[in-house]
Design a protein around this motif. Structure first.
Motif, PDB file in Angstrom:
ATOM      1  N   LEU A 156       0.819  -1.206   0.000  1.00  0.00           N
ATOM      2  CA  LEU A 156       0.000   0.000   0.000  1.00  0.00           C
ATOM      3  C   LEU A 156       0.857   1.262   0.000  1.00  0.00           C
ATOM      4  N   ALA A 157       1.971   1.217   0.702  1.00  0.00           N
ATOM      5  CA  ALA A 157       2.879   2.363   0.671  1.00  0.00           C
ATOM      6  C   ALA A 157       3.378   2.608  -0.748  1.00  0.00           C
ATOM      7  N   GLY A 158       3.673   1.530  -1.472  1.00  0.00           N
ATOM      8  CA  GLY A 158       4.116   1.672  -2.856  1.00  0.00           C
ATOM      9  C   GLY A 158       3.039   2.244  -3.758  1.00  0.00           C
ATOM     10  N   TRP A 159       1.803   1.810  -3.561  1.00  0.00           N
ATOM     11  CA  TRP A 159       0.698   2.359  -4.378  1.00  0.00           C
ATOM     12  C   TRP A 159       0.485   3.836  -4.078  1.00  0.00           C
ATOM     13  N   CYS A 160       0.606   4.232  -2.818  1.00  0.00           N
ATOM     14  CA  CYS A 160       0.451   5.644  -2.471  1.00  0.00           C
ATOM     15  C   CYS A 160       1.550   6.493  -3.112  1.00  0.00           C
ATOM     16  N   VAL A 161       2.754   5.981  -3.158  1.00  0.00           N
ATOM     17  CA  VAL A 161       3.834   6.702  -3.847  1.00  0.00           C
ATOM     18  C   VAL A 161       3.477   6.899  -5.314  1.00  0.00           C
TER      19      VAL A 161
END
Length: 440
Positions: free
Chosen positions: A372-377
């Motif tokens: 999810l952190a990667g998608w937010c980036v």
């Protein structure tokens, strides 16, 4: 900040003469302890540390009405999605740091007299619920009143609400893999794409797939698992209720020259009639089908497998088996009719299907937080293009949903379990190695 004690008028009835509260004073009245955020409101009032890194800007009376008439995450989401509430100090594509700080805000029920003063300060107009933003689906009770959940029609509508947003939008948020499920990070420094590839490798290896085998991938999304397996000589059928996913996936199959091995159908998985599959993968579907439908769901898999065939169920779970609701914000803005339960409920449902035996389960909770952190980036870095594609309100929904979900996985509010099972032979034989045969 102490509320009311400096504003009392002891010469007359409090409900007649006590002063009205500002928005900042109302916030102070319903919270306790140190406020980690700064707060600004349309009436000019402020509270919280002026030097706080993150904060909230309540821009309109309608935003106050959203917060007052739907306390909790739903009211905040309505105000934020509608543009009546801004998040200070963070990018709307990744509001995670502010949401993490909000976890330190402690709300309290105000005393009756204070509550009455709050209500009078807001006034009748602000206590009337405004129409929700158009991105919000009907409340669950309305959906139940209009028909049973998890009929084929209702499931198709729910999938359309979430997945048929825009393939171009998903390409920017998910990245080249077009994979909208938890990745499996081989190393803490692995990229999102490396982790998604490793997830498909993990599923492929757990299912003991070999060239020439037959795989059914239900809820296949944009066909990531379908294409991964087909590249390795496996014959694959994928099924999805999303028309946009099916079209994108089938075009990707043709681009890669995999049409002789793979196909993605725009269909309900229950309409797949072929049997004798060597393996079935279900990656991110179980959340949509409803806990009451688990028995028929796993019976379907058992019926489609050959003896000795394996199934892998990959889905978001609860840390307990006591509840299934997803919360008002998720239910109305993200996954209508979605239900989550504990891994124990899923395992029990598999065990209750005659002929299936659970062989392994694991929790990838921390991996989903990283995913999810990667998608937010990606959303943050592609914000302008995403807003141009779906509008700022929808883009705000996604930033809020993904950042909040990341926090949920980090704090063990939700988990992600993979459960591996086998269809036994007539004499109870599994035909499997004595120990796990895949690399974690």
């Amino acid at each position: 900040m102490t509320i009311l004690k400096n504003h009392r008028n002891d010469s007359g009835p409090h409900h007649d003469h006590s002063p009205k509260l500002t928005m900042a004073q109302i916030l102070d009245a319903v919270t306790t302890g140190e406020m980690p955020l700064r707060f600004e409101a349309y009436d000019g009032s402020r509270t919280g540390p002026d030097d706080a890194q993150f904060g909230l800007d309540l821009r309109t009376p309608r935003g106050a009405s959203y917060l007052a008439t739907a306390p909790g995450d739903l009211g905040m989401a309505r105000a934020y999605v509608a543009g009546d509430l801004d998040l200070l100090g963070v990018h709307p594509g990744d509001p995670y740091p502010l949401l993490a700080a909000m976890g330190e805000v402690h709300f309290q029920m105000p005393a009756p007299k204070t509550a009455a003063t709050i209500a009078r300060s807001l006034g009748v107009e602000l206590l009337k619920p405004p129409p929700p933003p158009p991105q919000e689906s009907l409340p669950r009770w309305r959906r139940v009143a209009e028909g049973l959940r998890h009929t084929r029609t209702r499931d198709a509508e729910a999938i359309h609400h979430h997945y048929d947003v825009s393939n171009a939008f998903y390409e920017r948020v998910l990245g080249p893999s077009m994979t909208y499920t938890c990745a499996a990070y081989p190393e803490p420094t692995s990229t999102l794409e490396e982790a998604q590839e490793n997830k498909y490798r993990l599923v492929f290896d757990k299912l003991r797939l070999e060239p020439g085998d037959r795989l059914l991938d239900i809820g296949c999304g944009w066909g990531g698992m379908v294409r991964y397996a087909a590249r390795r000589g496996v014959r694959v059928i994928g099924a999805t209720l999303s028309a946009e996913q099916a079209q994108w996936a089938q075009e990707a199959i043709e681009r890669e020259g995999l049409g002789h091995l793979a196909e993605v159908r725009h269909t309900d998985y229950r309409d797949v009639t072929e049997t004798g599959f060597d393996a079935i993968s279900s990656i991110g579907l179980t959340e949509h089908i409803g806990v009451r439908n688990y028995p028929s769901y796993f019976r379907f898999m058992e019926d489609r497998l050959r003896p000795g065939g394996l199934l892998l169920n990959h889905c978001i779970t609860r840390p307990d088996n006591k509840r299934t609701s997803t919360g008002a914000f998720i239910d109305r803005y993200v996954f209508p009719d979605g239900e989550l339960t504990g891994s124990g409920t899923i395992i029990a449902a598999i065990q209750d299907v005659g002929g299936l035996e659970v062989r392994h389960e694991e929790n990838l909770r921390e991996h989903y937080a990283r995913t999810l952190a990667g998608w937010c980036v990606n959303l943050r870095d592609n914000w302008d293009a995403c807003v141009a594609e779906v509008g700022e309100a929808t883009a705000r929904v996604w930033g809020l949903y993904m950042a909040g979900s990341r926090l949920g996985f980090e704090r063990n509010v939700v988990q992600l379990h993979q459960v591996l099972a086998v269809k036994l032979g007539d004499k109870g034989d599994a035909g499997l190695p004595l120990r796990p045969w895949w690399q974690g």
